[in-house]
Scaffold this motif. Structure first.
Motif, short mmCIF file in Angstrom:
data_model
loop_
_atom_site.label_atom_id
_atom_site.label_comp_id
_atom_site.label_asym_id
_atom_site.label_seq_id
_atom_site.Cartn_x
_atom_site.Cartn_y
_atom_site.Cartn_z
N MET A 1 0.77 -1.20 0.01
CA MET A 1 -0.06 0.14 0.22
C MET A 1 0.79 1.30 0.04
O MET A 1 1.99 1.32 0.68
N THR A 2 0.56 2.21 -0.94
CA THR A 2 1.36 3.41 -0.84
C THR A 2 0.47 4.53 0.06
O THR A 2 -0.70 4.56 -0.23
N GLU A 3 1.25 5.35 0.69
CA GLU A 3 0.83 6.31 1.75
C GLU A 3 1.29 7.61 1.29
O GLU A 3 2.47 7.74 0.87
N LEU A 4 0.56 8.59 1.09
CA LEU A 4 0.82 9.82 0.66
C LEU A 4 0.80 10.84 1.74
O LEU A 4 -0.27 11.09 2.52
N ILE A 5 1.74 11.46 2.26
CA ILE A 5 1.80 12.45 3.40
C ILE A 5 2.15 13.89 2.83
O ILE A 5 3.05 14.11 2.08
N ILE A 6 1.13 14.59 2.97
CA ILE A 6 1.20 16.01 2.51
C ILE A 6 1.67 17.06 3.59
O ILE A 6 0.86 17.13 4.68
N ALA A 7 2.51 17.71 3.61
CA ALA A 7 3.07 18.58 4.60
C ALA A 7 3.32 20.29 4.28
O ALA A 7 3.91 20.24 2.84
N ARG A 45 10.90 9.98 9.98
CA ARG A 45 11.87 8.92 9.93
C ARG A 45 11.51 7.78 10.96
O ARG A 45 11.81 6.66 10.68
N SER A 46 10.74 8.51 12.04
CA SER A 46 10.46 7.19 13.04
C SER A 46 9.28 6.42 12.89
O SER A 46 8.93 5.44 13.28
N GLU A 47 8.45 7.38 11.92
CA GLU A 47 6.91 6.51 11.95
C GLU A 47 6.70 5.86 10.45
O GLU A 47 5.53 5.02 10.20
N HIS A 48 7.60 6.26 9.41
CA HIS A 48 7.25 6.03 8.07
C HIS A 48 8.64 5.45 7.43
O HIS A 48 9.53 6.08 7.52
N ASP A 49 8.41 4.88 6.24
CA ASP A 49 9.68 4.45 5.45
C ASP A 49 9.46 5.28 4.14
O ASP A 49 8.45 5.04 3.30
N VAL A 50 9.97 6.54 4.16
CA VAL A 50 9.87 7.48 3.15
C VAL A 50 10.78 7.06 2.01
O VAL A 50 12.16 6.73 1.95
#
Length: 86
Positions: A1-7, A45-50
């Motif tokens: 599954m791909t997760e998109l994070i927008i900041a 870094r601690s919560e996701h594999d970017v």
């Protein structure tokens, strides 16, 4: 599954209150904005594999992206279509 994070980028040097600068004002991050980017990077870094990082070409956005990239170990990709307002 791909997760998109927008900041959003960190606080810029000329940001005051709720004023939106827009794409035409190319200003750097403030010291607070740099700290915000570091906090975001640490959380990512601690919560996701970017695996990818995209940024607009604006200075405040690219500064934020490079701070994040240093911690998550990816190369940011600049995309002119990612300007916040046009």
């Amino acid at each position: 599954m791909t997760e998109l994070i927008i900041a959003c980028h960190g606080q810029s040097q000329t940001r005051r209150g709720n004023t939106i600068l827009g794409w035409w004002t190319d200003v750097p991050l403030s010291q607070r904005g740099q700290r915000q980017a570091l906090l975001l990077a640490d959380g990512l870094r601690s919560e996701h594999d970017v695996s990818a990082l995209y940024t607009s070409p604006l200075r405040r956005a690219t500064e934020t992206a490079h701070i994040i990239a240093d911690l998550v170990k990816v190369v940011p990709r600049i995309d002119a279509d990612l300007r916040e307002l046009d």
